[in-house]
Design a protein around this motif. Structure first.
Motif, mmCIF file in Angstrom:
data_model
loop_
_atom_site.group_PDB
_atom_site.id
_atom_site.type_symbol
_atom_site.label_atom_id
_atom_site.label_comp_id
_atom_site.label_asym_id
_atom_site.label_seq_id
_atom_site.Cartn_x
_atom_site.Cartn_y
_atom_site.Cartn_z
ATOM 1 N N VAL A 68 0.819 -1.212 0.000
ATOM 2 C CA VAL A 68 0.000 0.000 0.000
ATOM 3 C C VAL A 68 0.858 1.269 0.000
ATOM 4 N N HIS A 69 2.148 1.140 0.305
ATOM 5 C CA HIS A 69 3.026 2.312 0.248
ATOM 6 C C HIS A 69 3.186 2.835 -1.173
ATOM 7 N N GLN A 70 2.791 2.045 -2.183
ATOM 8 C CA GLN A 70 2.865 2.482 -3.563
ATOM 9 C C GLN A 70 1.505 2.928 -4.108
ATOM 10 N N LEU A 71 0.498 2.959 -3.265
ATOM 11 C CA LEU A 71 -0.828 3.342 -3.745
ATOM 12 C C LEU A 71 -0.924 4.828 -4.038
ATOM 13 N N GLU A 72 -0.349 5.636 -3.167
ATOM 14 C CA GLU A 72 -0.513 7.078 -3.277
ATOM 15 C C GLU A 72 0.833 7.760 -3.051
ATOM 16 N N ALA A 73 0.897 9.013 -3.405
ATOM 17 C CA ALA A 73 2.139 9.762 -3.237
ATOM 18 C C ALA A 73 2.394 10.049 -1.756
ATOM 19 N N HIS A 74 3.673 10.084 -1.404
ATOM 20 C CA HIS A 74 4.119 10.493 -0.076
ATOM 21 C C HIS A 74 3.480 9.611 1.000
ATOM 22 N N ASP A 75 2.966 10.228 2.040
ATOM 23 C CA ASP A 75 2.424 9.462 3.164
ATOM 24 C C ASP A 75 0.899 9.459 3.191
ATOM 25 N N SER A 76 0.287 9.662 2.045
ATOM 26 C CA SER A 76 -1.166 9.707 1.993
ATOM 27 C C SER A 76 -1.759 8.325 2.280
ATOM 28 N N THR A 77 -2.850 8.318 3.023
ATOM 29 C CA THR A 77 -3.612 7.088 3.263
ATOM 30 C C THR A 77 -5.093 7.304 2.940
ATOM 31 N N ASP A 78 -5.380 8.283 2.085
ATOM 32 C CA ASP A 78 -6.772 8.612 1.765
ATOM 33 C C ASP A 78 -7.520 7.418 1.189
ATOM 34 N N PHE A 79 -6.888 6.730 0.227
ATOM 35 C CA PHE A 79 -7.577 5.600 -0.395
ATOM 36 C C PHE A 79 -7.827 4.496 0.626
ATOM 37 N N LEU A 80 -6.857 4.243 1.504
ATOM 38 C CA LEU A 80 -7.050 3.213 2.521
ATOM 39 C C LEU A 80 -8.227 3.549 3.424
ATOM 40 N N HIS A 81 -8.324 4.819 3.820
ATOM 41 C CA HIS A 81 -9.450 5.216 4.666
ATOM 42 C C HIS A 81 -10.777 5.046 3.920
ATOM 43 N N GLU A 82 -10.791 5.417 2.634
ATOM 44 C CA GLU A 82 -12.027 5.268 1.867
ATOM 45 C C GLU A 82 -12.398 3.803 1.712
ATOM 46 N N LEU A 83 -11.394 2.974 1.435
ATOM 47 C CA LEU A 83 -11.657 1.542 1.318
ATOM 48 C C LEU A 83 -12.168 0.984 2.636
ATOM 49 N N GLY A 84 -11.548 1.383 3.747
ATOM 50 C CA GLY A 84 -12.008 0.910 5.048
ATOM 51 C C GLY A 84 -13.439 1.312 5.334
ATOM 52 N N ARG A 85 -13.791 2.551 4.980
ATOM 53 C CA ARG A 85 -15.173 3.003 5.195
ATOM 54 C C ARG A 85 -16.147 2.215 4.330
ATOM 55 N N ARG A 86 -15.783 2.032 3.062
ATOM 56 C CA ARG A 86 -16.689 1.328 2.149
ATOM 57 C C ARG A 86 -16.917 -0.109 2.597
ATOM 58 N N VAL A 87 -15.837 -0.769 2.933
ATOM 59 C CA VAL A 87 -15.937 -2.165 3.356
ATOM 60 C C VAL A 87 -16.667 -2.268 4.690
ATOM 61 N N GLY A 88 -16.362 -1.351 5.594
ATOM 62 C CA GLY A 88 -17.016 -1.378 6.890
ATOM 63 C C GLY A 88 -18.510 -1.133 6.816
ATOM 64 N N ALA A 89 -18.946 -0.432 5.766
ATOM 65 C CA ALA A 89 -20.368 -0.122 5.620
ATOM 66 C C ALA A 89 -21.158 -1.248 4.961
ATOM 67 N N MET A 90 -20.463 -2.275 4.461
ATOM 68 C CA MET A 90 -21.167 -3.382 3.822
ATOM 69 C C MET A 90 -21.916 -4.203 4.873
ATOM 70 N N ASP A 91 -23.152 -4.499 4.598
ATOM 71 C CA ASP A 91 -23.992 -5.264 5.525
ATOM 72 C C ASP A 91 -23.969 -6.730 5.094
ATOM 73 N N LEU A 92 -22.960 -7.458 5.568
ATOM 74 C CA LEU A 92 -22.757 -8.833 5.127
ATOM 75 C C LEU A 92 -23.136 -9.863 6.186
ATOM 76 N N GLY A 93 -23.474 -9.390 7.394
ATOM 77 C CA GLY A 93 -23.816 -10.322 8.450
ATOM 78 C C GLY A 93 -22.618 -11.020 9.053
ATOM 79 N N ARG A 94 -21.422 -10.485 8.800
ATOM 80 C CA ARG A 94 -20.195 -11.064 9.356
ATOM 81 C C ARG A 94 -19.131 -9.971 9.364
ATOM 82 N N PRO A 95 -18.119 -10.090 10.220
ATOM 83 C CA PRO A 95 -17.046 -9.091 10.195
ATOM 84 C C PRO A 95 -16.186 -9.246 8.956
#
Length: 576
Positions: free
Chosen positions: A261-288
């Motif tokens: 993931v250090h190659q996902l974005e420039a410098h020390d950005s983690t924006d995409f990781l946070h967005e992915l975490g939010r999107r995945v966390g919001a999925m209602d799958l009935g399991r963690p």
């Protein structure tokens, strides 16, 4: 048609209702895109954002291609190919992969992971064959399997990190139905399934997006694999967010391991990781759902122990163990070779070793403080595909170190409160190498072969000793179970016993909640670790100097091995 997230359409072909599919492709520089389907040429309409789309009648199983400027390409979001990476794509109904299995998932702290390469895990190299081995893994005490990348790459053989069609299951492993069956079988045996997802680059052969949608890449920033992916653009982010949702929703996977993931974005950005975490966390799958990152930056701020992003691969732990047992000091091992036991003490106490402080051997400071994070925020391993396969000969740690010391470190890995991960075969002491292998042809095959041999200056006078990545023999030599080691039964018994102890003694403490960690160095290669939990204490004493000194009388288990001892004590009652 929006996918409900930031107004972005769904990439590829999505069924709307029986007999009708929506085709969509983001290609802002293309004046016209057509879909070739069932012998007909269908134009797509372009909107102001650069999306080309149309609703077209078709049935699952039909094949299609995108056409731009008279040249045809497979769908970058193809679910399955009618052949290689350049062949026509096939319409796959996502609902067809769903299986009715009662599965509530597992909490992250219960994870004991076995990393698997599907192509070498069994003689057949298929998901169907791998599924037959799942009951034995569950009986051993494994609770999760992590599959190396499944997206389609050029040829039949490869690690999967050269994938170019990340939505398409690599056909050598089986069909989409067989992947769904594999995950259902894992769940039926109480096993989670994590899938290794590569969102930082595409492979060198068959990257259709570079021609269909050049704006997908940011040519102003280069990575080790070429132009960076333009994750600052919403349609590009949507491509990978939708891919993550596919593995989790349509196939039933329990999580993803996110490569480099250090190659996902420039410098020390983690924006995409946070967005992915939010999107995945919001999925209602009935399991963690569990996300695990590989991050050479050692950034700890986005790992909170809460939400979908659960943990990082802790390569610092691996490097300390490796240098301790082998004495190697080249390349990235150099700073860990100065005092590997001291680094091991730090890793057991605080997770990562590099936390922004000055490091020896000229290493650039990296990382952020991590000692405040619970141990379950780190996946520790003595061996991984990376650390074995990126060696010149692909040799395993057990083949490089003294046997007794290797067993002591095996016990430390499986009894400490971090999430342990084994690489396939490690559970039974496999000595078979895991080598870098590909299946390229022509000039690319030559370039990969020579590039591989130039990576290792210590072999400058003996380059031919480095296996040819494209030779089928290199692939075949990497099967860990083809010729079991003479002591495989002994190793399996040790693994089973350690995992029984983990389940009975360690897991209840983990679930009660972590309080603190204290690790003391008692000698050159002896340590005592104490982790406090709400329901008690976990004490581990480990020595590579002979009998561990001053083991308490009530130590529950002591493992005497040539080259060292390991002892474990579980304290009773809560602590302040």
């Amino acid at each position: 048609m929006s996918d409900g997230s930031e107004g972005q359409p769904r990439w590829g072909a999505v069924p709307l209702e029986r007999g009708l599919w929506r085709f969509a492709l983001w290609a802002p520089s293309a004046r016209a895109i057509h879909v070739l389907l069932d012998g007909a040429r269908h134009p797509l309409s372009k909107d102001d954002a650069g999306w080309h789309s149309a609703d077209i009648a078709a049935e699952a199983g039909a094949t299609y291609l995108f056409e731009r400027d008279g040249e045809t390409f497979p769908d970058p979001a193809s679910r399955f190919q009618d052949g290689g990476v350049g062949a026509a794509s096939m319409l796959v109904d996502p609902a067809a992969g769903l299986r009715d299995v009662a599965w509530a998932g597992r909490p992250w702290d219960s994870a004991v992971i076995l990393e698997i390469h599907v192509g070498t895990f069994t003689a057949e190299g298929t998901l169907a064959a791998a599924a037959a081995r799942l009951p034995a893994l569950a009986r051993l005490g494994i609770t999760a399997v992590e599959l190396m990348p499944l997206g389609q790459f050029e040829g039949a053989r490869g690690w999967g990190y050269d994938g170019v069609l990340p939505f398409a299951l690599h056909p050598a492993y089986g069909t989409p139905d067989e992947l769904a069956d594999f995950i259902a079988a894992a769940h039926a045996n109480g096993l989670m399934v994590l899938i290794d997802a590569v969102y930082n680059h595409f492979g060198p052969e068959g990257n259709v997006l570079s021609a269909l949608s050049p704006a997908f890449f940011d040519t102003s920033r280069q990575t080790p694999w070429g132009a960076a992916i333009a994750l600052d653009r919403a349609p590009v982010r949507a491509f990978f967010l939708q891919n993550a949702e596919m593995w989790l929703r349509d196939y039933g996977a329990d999580g993803l391991r996110l490569d480099a993931v250090h190659q996902l974005e420039a410098h020390d950005s983690t924006d995409f990781l946070h967005e992915l975490g939010r999107r995945v966390g919001a999925m209602d799958l009935g399991r963690p759902v569990h996300l695990v990152t590989e991050d050479e930056r050692n950034l700890a701020s986005y790992i909170t122990g809460e939400g979908a992003i659960r943990a990082q691969w802790n390569d610092d732990y691996h490097h300390a163990v490796h240098c301790l047992l082998t004495g190697e000091s080249h390349s990235y091992y150099a700073p860990f070779a100065v005092d590997p036991f001291g680094d091991l003490v730090t890793a057991l106490a605080e997770g990562q070793v590099d936390q922004g402080q000055p490091r020896p051997a000229g290493a650039e400071p990296r990382g952020e403080p991590s000692g405040h994070l619970p141990p379950a925020c780190f996946v520790n391993a003595n061996q991984t595909h990376d650390q074995i396969g990126n060696r010149a000969l692909g040799d395993r740690l057990i083949a490089l170190s003294e046997l007794g010391a290797a067993k002591v470190m095996h016990a430390l890995l499986l009894l400490s409160p971090f999430v342990p991960m084994l690489f396939m075969g490690e559970e039974e002491g496999a000595r078979a190498p895991f080598r870098f292998f590909t299946d390229f042809e022509g000039g690319l095959a030559h370039a990969v072969r020579e590039g591989r041999r130039s990576e290792f200056p210590e072999f400058a006078d003996h380059k031919q000793a480095i296996p040819d990545p494209n030779a089928v023999e290199t692939f075949e030599a990497s099967r860990p179970y083809a010729s079991p080691a003479p002591d495989a039964k002994t190793w399996r018994a040790l693994t089973a016993h350690l995992l029984d102890l983990r389940r009975e003694k360690v897991l209840p403490l983990l679930r009660s909640g972590w309080i603190d960690s204290r690790v003391s160095r008692l000698g050159d290669r002896t340590l005592h670790a104490r982790w406090g939990f709400r329901d008690g204490l976990l004490d581990l004493t480990m020595s590579l100097e002979g009998p561990a000194p001053d083991l308490p009388d009530d130590v529950a288990e002591i493992f005497h091995m040539d080259g060292g001892d390991a002892g474990m004590r579980v304290g009773k009652g809560a602590i302040a």
